[in-house]
Design an enzyme around this catalytic site. Structure first.
Site, PDB file in Angstrom:
ATOM      1  N   CYS A  88      88.001  23.228  13.567  1.00 23.97           N
ATOM      2  CA  CYS A  88      87.185  24.448  13.666  1.00 23.97           C
ATOM      3  C   CYS A  88      87.239  25.035  15.077  1.00 23.97           C
ATOM      4  O   CYS A  88      87.440  24.313  16.063  1.00 23.97           O
ATOM      5  CB  CYS A  88      85.726  24.128  13.358  1.00 23.97           C
TER       6      CYS A  88
ATOM      7  N   GLU B 107      94.426  25.643  11.883  1.00 21.31           N
ATOM      8  CA  GLU B 107      94.675  24.923  10.628  1.00 21.31           C
ATOM      9  C   GLU B 107      96.038  24.249  10.644  1.00 21.31           C
ATOM     10  O   GLU B 107      96.866  24.503  11.545  1.00 21.31           O
ATOM     11  CB  GLU B 107      94.554  25.911   9.458  1.00 21.31           C
TER      12      GLU B 107
ATOM     13  N   ASN C 147      89.858  28.680  15.151  1.00 19.19           N
ATOM     14  CA  ASN C 147      90.220  27.620  14.190  1.00 19.19           C
ATOM     15  C   ASN C 147      91.731  27.458  14.126  1.00 19.19           C
ATOM     16  O   ASN C 147      92.484  28.435  14.117  1.00 19.19           O
ATOM     17  CB  ASN C 147      89.592  27.871  12.815  1.00 19.19           C
TER      18      ASN C 147
ATOM     19  N   GLU D  93      84.814  26.087  16.952  1.00 24.31           N
ATOM     20  CA  GLU D  93      83.794  25.577  17.874  1.00 24.31           C
ATOM     21  C   GLU D  93      84.265  24.300  18.555  1.00 24.31           C
ATOM     22  O   GLU D  93      84.133  24.128  19.767  1.00 24.31           O
ATOM     23  CB  GLU D  93      82.493  25.273  17.113  1.00 24.31           C
TER      24      GLU D  93
HETATM   25  N1  THU Z   1      85.692  26.953  10.332  1.00 28.60           N
HETATM   26  C1  THU Z   1      85.419  27.040  11.662  1.00 28.60           C
HETATM   27  O1  THU Z   1      86.309  27.301  12.490  1.00 28.60           O
HETATM   28  N2  THU Z   1      84.139  26.825  12.062  1.00 28.60           N
HETATM   29  C2  THU Z   1      83.115  26.463  11.239  1.00 28.60           C
HETATM   30  O2  THU Z   1      82.020  26.198  11.697  1.00 28.60           O
HETATM   31  C3  THU Z   1      83.330  26.419   9.784  1.00 28.60           C
HETATM   32  C4  THU Z   1      84.705  26.670   9.316  1.00 28.60           C
HETATM   33  C5  THU Z   1      87.080  27.159   9.894  1.00 28.60           C
HETATM   34  C6  THU Z   1      87.756  25.932   9.365  1.00 28.60           C
HETATM   35  C7  THU Z   1      88.835  26.538   8.510  1.00 28.60           C
HETATM   36  O3  THU Z   1      89.955  26.837   9.331  1.00 28.60           O
HETATM   37  C8  THU Z   1      88.234  27.849   8.020  1.00 28.60           C
HETATM   38  O4  THU Z   1      87.117  28.105   8.863  1.00 28.60           O
HETATM   39  C9  THU Z   1      87.773  27.826   6.583  1.00 28.60           C
HETATM   40  O5  THU Z   1      86.939  26.752   6.337  1.00 28.60           O
END
Ligand code: THU
Length: 161
Positions: A73, A64, A62, A75
């Site tokens: 995210c 941000e 992920n 994935e």
């Molecule tokens: N996140 C993911 O990387 N994959 C997911 O399927 C759900 C959430 C990340 C997004 C964000 O950086 C952190 O998790 C908290 O939501």
């Protein structure tokens, strides 16, 4: 009026050690992928690893951003990288894991709807299902063969493709 019921199927294992060696190795790759998670805002690291037919491994984590909605995210980072670089080498399996110092994760983190929708498109592109393995340090491992198990009402419209 008709009542419809949808059943979804997935397998549960008590730990990653119960998986085959190839899947165990992919889970280790998902853990490694978290090293490059950029998650200073949520402090929640997510790692995704794809194993392609050729054996190639792709990492995603992920990413941000201070402008929160600009982040992505793990994935989708991995899946879009695949689409941009290796679309002819089909995805066999995706392993996803997560970690935070803030609290203990006791069950797998299930991918968000947007990631599932993107994975559904990848399955369409390669015309083959993707095995999905969800796990965290502790607790059960969930495995599904194909995205429809997790997103039965995914959006698809043949006339748009
Ligand atoms: N996140 C993911 O990387 N994959 C997911 O399927 C759900 C959430 C990340 C997004 C964000 O950086 C952190 O998790 C908290 O939501």
């Amino acid at each position: 009026m008709i009542n419809h019921e949808i059943k979804i199927a997935f397998q549960e294992y008590s730990s990653v050690d119960e998986l085959g060696v190839t899947d165990q190795a992919l889970c280790a790759e998902a853990v490694n992928a978290m090293v490059h998670s950029h998650s200073p805002y949520s402090k929640f690291k997510v790692g995704a690893a794809l194993r392609l037919k050729s054996g190639k491994i792709i990492h995603g984590s992920n990413q941000e951003n201070v402008a929160y909605p600009s982040g992505l995210c793990a994935e989708r980072v991995a899946l879009f990288y695949w689409g941009a670089n290796h679309p002819d080498d089909s995805i066999e399996t995706m392993a996803v894991t997560a970690y935070t110092d803030e609290f203990e994760l006791q069950k797998p983190v299930t991918s968000c709807g947007s990631c599932l929708q993107v994975l559904a498109e990848c399955e369409k592109m390669q015309n083959e299902q993707v095995k999905v393995i969800l796990f965290v340090g502790k607790g059960p491992v969930w495995v599904a063969n194909g995205i429809e198990s997790f997103l039965p009402f995914l959006f698809f419209e043949d006339r748009l493709s």
